[in-house]
Every structure is written in structure tokens, then in C-alpha cells.
Design a protein around this motif. Structure first.
Motif, short mmCIF file in Angstrom:
data_model
loop_
_atom_site.label_atom_id
_atom_site.label_comp_id
_atom_site.label_asym_id
_atom_site.label_seq_id
_atom_site.Cartn_x
_atom_site.Cartn_y
_atom_site.Cartn_z
N THR A 1 16.04 2.14 -3.54
CA THR A 1 16.83 3.38 -3.53
C THR A 1 16.63 4.13 -4.84
OG1 THR A 1 18.80 2.26 -4.39
CG2 THR A 1 18.56 2.38 -2.00
N PRO A 2 16.79 5.46 -4.84
CA PRO A 2 17.03 6.35 -3.69
C PRO A 2 15.77 6.50 -2.83
CG PRO A 2 16.83 7.63 -5.71
CD PRO A 2 16.81 6.20 -6.12
N TYR A 3 15.98 6.54 -1.54
CA TYR A 3 14.87 6.55 -0.59
C TYR A 3 14.07 7.85 -0.70
CZ TYR A 3 12.26 5.84 3.74
OH TYR A 3 11.27 5.66 4.64
N ALA A 4 12.76 7.71 -0.70
CA ALA A 4 11.80 8.83 -0.72
C ALA A 4 11.85 9.64 -2.01
CB ALA A 4 12.00 9.76 0.49
N SER A 5 12.45 9.07 -3.06
CA SER A 5 12.55 9.79 -4.33
C SER A 5 11.21 9.81 -5.06
CB SER A 5 13.59 9.13 -5.23
OG SER A 5 13.58 9.70 -6.52
N ARG B 1 5.80 11.77 1.30
CA ARG B 1 6.26 12.41 0.06
C ARG B 1 5.71 11.69 -1.18
NH1 ARG B 1 10.71 15.49 -1.17
NH2 ARG B 1 11.54 13.91 -2.59
N ILE B 2 5.81 10.37 -1.18
CA ILE B 2 5.40 9.62 -2.37
C ILE B 2 3.88 9.61 -2.49
CG2 ILE B 2 5.46 7.37 -3.50
CD1 ILE B 2 8.24 6.98 -2.21
N GLY C 1 0.79 -1.21 0.00
CA GLY C 1 0.00 0.00 0.00
C GLY C 1 0.83 1.27 0.00
N GLY C 2 0.14 2.35 0.30
CA GLY C 2 0.74 3.68 0.26
C GLY C 2 0.01 4.53 -0.77
N PRO C 3 0.67 4.86 -1.91
CA PRO C 3 2.04 4.55 -2.26
C PRO C 3 3.03 5.23 -1.32
CG PRO C 3 1.15 6.20 -3.76
CD PRO C 3 0.01 5.75 -2.89
N GLY C 4 4.13 4.56 -1.07
CA GLY C 4 5.12 5.11 -0.16
C GLY C 4 5.37 4.23 1.04
N ALA C 5 4.57 3.17 1.22
CA ALA C 5 4.83 2.23 2.31
C ALA C 5 5.90 1.24 1.85
CB ALA C 5 3.53 1.53 2.71
N PHE D 1 7.96 -6.83 -3.42
CA PHE D 1 8.96 -5.81 -3.72
C PHE D 1 8.55 -4.49 -3.11
CE2 PHE D 1 5.91 -5.22 -7.12
CZ PHE D 1 5.98 -3.89 -7.49
N ASP D 2 9.55 -3.69 -2.76
CA ASP D 2 9.34 -2.34 -2.26
C ASP D 2 9.30 -1.41 -3.47
OD1 ASP D 2 9.39 -3.22 0.36
OD2 ASP D 2 11.50 -2.74 0.67
N GLN D 3 8.19 -0.73 -3.66
CA GLN D 3 8.01 0.12 -4.84
C GLN D 3 9.03 1.27 -4.83
OE1 GLN D 3 3.78 1.05 -4.62
NE2 GLN D 3 3.35 -1.12 -4.26
N ARG D 4 9.15 1.94 -5.94
CA ARG D 4 10.17 2.99 -6.09
C ARG D 4 10.15 3.99 -4.93
NH1 ARG D 4 11.19 4.44 -12.38
NH2 ARG D 4 10.99 2.32 -13.21
N GLY D 5 11.32 4.21 -4.36
CA GLY D 5 11.48 5.17 -3.28
C GLY D 5 11.09 4.67 -1.90
N CYS D 6 10.64 3.41 -1.80
CA CYS D 6 10.10 2.88 -0.54
C CYS D 6 11.02 1.84 0.08
CB CYS D 6 8.75 2.20 -0.78
SG CYS D 6 7.54 3.17 -1.63
N GLY D 7 10.93 1.70 1.39
CA GLY D 7 11.56 0.58 2.07
C GLY D 7 13.03 0.45 1.76
N ARG D 8 13.41 -0.70 1.19
CA ARG D 8 14.81 -0.98 0.88
C ARG D 8 15.19 -0.57 -0.54
NH1 ARG D 8 12.97 -6.60 3.18
NH2 ARG D 8 11.11 -5.60 2.30
#
Length: 314
Positions: free
Chosen positions: A75-79, A228-229, A42-46, A66-73
């Protein structure tokens, strides 16, 4: 009542280089020769959690998370660069090709349901089954209900904390006001806004208060990517046409499906799930009468596990 399967660890993991600045973390769990399923968080951003691995029988499923773009593990984080719904749909296809399957079961809850619908409507031939819960159509009225006025009437004391970072004169467009702060060059401004945005969601997704949610969503590091996401997607309407996912649900008619919805879901009210069901009547519709939004709600978890079990041998 069904509960989570026992804890498991991935048997393989890595990072997918998207070619446009992102590295997406992925992991495979369960049976390497089992039925393939992709889990969309969920999220997006979780991000994914160890509990998400436990929604599927590990002896029967080959589970990709999988951790979606910018999330979790990832990278880049919070992009928020090169980070849209359609980037994520393309990532799902890359991951499917990476593990070498023609079709897989698609499972998503909350924002994950939005992404699952977007993916399955674009690539219906790739979904062997589609299971969605806590349905979020990312329509304007849904966003305004939760982030401008509506849900605020049910949680007035929590809403005041959500309003706190925003001056009165900017409150006519709260998502826009948050956007300005979440991209502000001052990290302190970003953090204050991120925690207020994130806590509003974390403290309104369960039927009863949940201290663990407050701790997770109030954590500054977690909240930064989450807010942010999420806000980035919402101010851009998810790069979807208004009502697109409900409008195009006819593309799903040949996919075996289940829609699971909490009656007292404040984050993604039941109206959207019902409208999806009317547009996709071939799917089984389950209304959980004593549940809010989160997958951890006992009734929702019970029906999720029953559903994944039912599809395990198909």
C-alpha cells in the motif's frame, strides 16, 4: 521436464514500513533454517503469486517474496510516488537486514531480472548467487521495440487494441500518450488505458495463447497498478543510465550465476540476454529454444527448477 514444487503457505508475513509513505508486503516460505533466497517479481507493477513460492525446494530454501511498492498487497495501491528502481533496491536491502542474513540468492525474471541486476551490481557482496531469466536491460531500444514499433509486427491484431485508446495524432510517442491517461484525474480514463496497456503484455508473453493470462491482465484492478507503475518506470528510463546494467556487469564476475532466456521471447528479445552473457561470461547461459517470455513456459520452468535445485546445497 521439471514442474513446480507442491503448494505451500507462508510461515510468516508482514509489511515493511519504508518511512516515505509505502508499506511493502513480504512473506517467508519454506524452511526457516534453509538457504535464503529473495524472489523479485516482474512488471514493474505486477505482484507475487502462490506459484512463485513453488520455484524453490521448500525443504532446502528459506524463500522471501515481496510485492514491490504500489503492487499486490503493498500500500498505497498503484502509487507512483517515491517509487523508483533505487527505492526498490533499498527495500531489498531492508528486507535482507530484517531477516538477518549476510548474503542470499537473488532470483528475478523479466523486470525482476532488471531489478536483480541493479541490486547485485550495487551490492555484489550480498548476492550468494544470481539467477535471471527473460532479461530486460531497460534500454531505450528495448522499450521502443515493445511499446512503439517492432513487436507490433508480430501481433498486429493485438497491437490495434493497444493503440485504440490513443488518438492518431499522439501515436508518435505511445509511452508518453499512455502516461497522460494513466495519471488522468478521471478513473474511467485511467482504467481504459490501463487495461489496453496490460492486455498487450499479458497476451504477448507466451508462445501460444493463454486464456488465464488474458483474464488476469485484463482485470481492471490488476491492470491499474501494472500499467501505471510500468509506464511510470519506462517514461523515466528506470532511473538508469542508458545501457548501465550491461555496462556494469563486470561487477558480477565473482557471483555464481545463470541466465535463462526464451528464444521466441517477444517482450524481452534474446539479444539483451546474449549481450548480458558477453558482458558476464562467467554466468551459465541457457537458451530455451521453444519458449516465449513467461516463467510458465514449460522449457523455462524446467530450467528454472533445475537451476534452483542445483544451487540449493551450495
Amino acid at each position: 521436464m521439471r514442474i513446480l514444487y507442491p503448494e505451500i503457505e507462508p510461515y510468516e508475513h508482514g509489511w515493511l514500513d519504508t518511512g516515505d509513505g509505502h508499506r511493502v508486503y513480504w512473506e517467508l516460505c519454506g524452511n526457516p533454517k534453509g538457504k535464503p533466497v529473495v524472489f523479485l517479481h516482474g512488471g514493474p507493477g505486477a505482484s507475487c503469486s502462490p506459484a512463485h513460492r513453488r520455484l524453490f525446494n521448500p525443504e532446502k530454501y528459506r524463500i522471501l517474496l515481496f510485492d514491490q511498492r504500489g503492487c499486490g498487497r503493498s500500500t498505497p495501491y498503484a502509487s507512483i510516488e517515491n517509487n523508483t528502481t533505487w527505492h526498490l533496491v533499498a527495500d531489498i536491502e531492508r528486507l535482507r537486514e530484517m531477516i538477518g542474513v549476510e548474503k542470499w540468492m537473488v532470483f528475478g525474471g523479466s523486470w525482476g531480472s532488471t531489478l536483480a541486476l541493479a541490486y547485485a551490481e550495487k551490492h555484489p557482496e550480498r548476492a550468494s548467487e544470481l539467477v535471471v531469466r527473460g532479461i530486460f536491460g531497460l534500454r531505450r531500444a528495448e522499450l521502443l521495440w515493445y511499446y512503439q514499433e517492432g513487436a507490433s509486427w508480430l501481433f498486429p491484431e493485438k497491437w490495434e487494441r493497444y493503440l485504440a485508446p490513443i488518438p492518431v495524432e499522439e501515436r508518435g510517442d505511445l509511452m508518453g500518450a499512455y502516461r497522460r491517461r494513466l495519471v488522468d484525474p478521471d478513473p474511467a480514463v485511467q482504467t481504459e488505458a490501463a487495461r489496453a496497456w496490460s492486455l498487450w503484455e499479458g497476451e504477448t508473453i507466451t508462445l501460444l495463447p493463454n486464456e488465464a493470462n488474458s483474464n488476469q491482465y485484463g482485470d481492471a484492478h490488476y491492470a491499474l497498478a501494472f500499467a501505471r507503475i510500468e509506464n511510470h518506470y519506462f517514461v523515466h528510463d528506470g532511473w538508469l543510465e542508458e545501457g548501465q546494467l550491461i555496462r556494469d556487469a563486470g561487477r558480477l564476475k565473482h557471483i555464481p550465476g545463470v541466465i535463462i532466456q526464451g528464444r521466441y521471447d517477444v517482450a524481452t528479445p534474446a539479444k539483451t540476454a546474449w549481450e548480458l552473457h558477453k558482458a558476464w561470461p562467467e554466468a551459465r547461459f541457457i537458451m530455451v529454444e521453444d519458449a516465449g517470455h513467461a516463467v510458465t513456459e514449460p522449457g523455462i520452468l524446467h530450467h528454472v527448477i533445475e537451476t534452483t535445485d542445483a544451487f540449493a546445497d551450495s
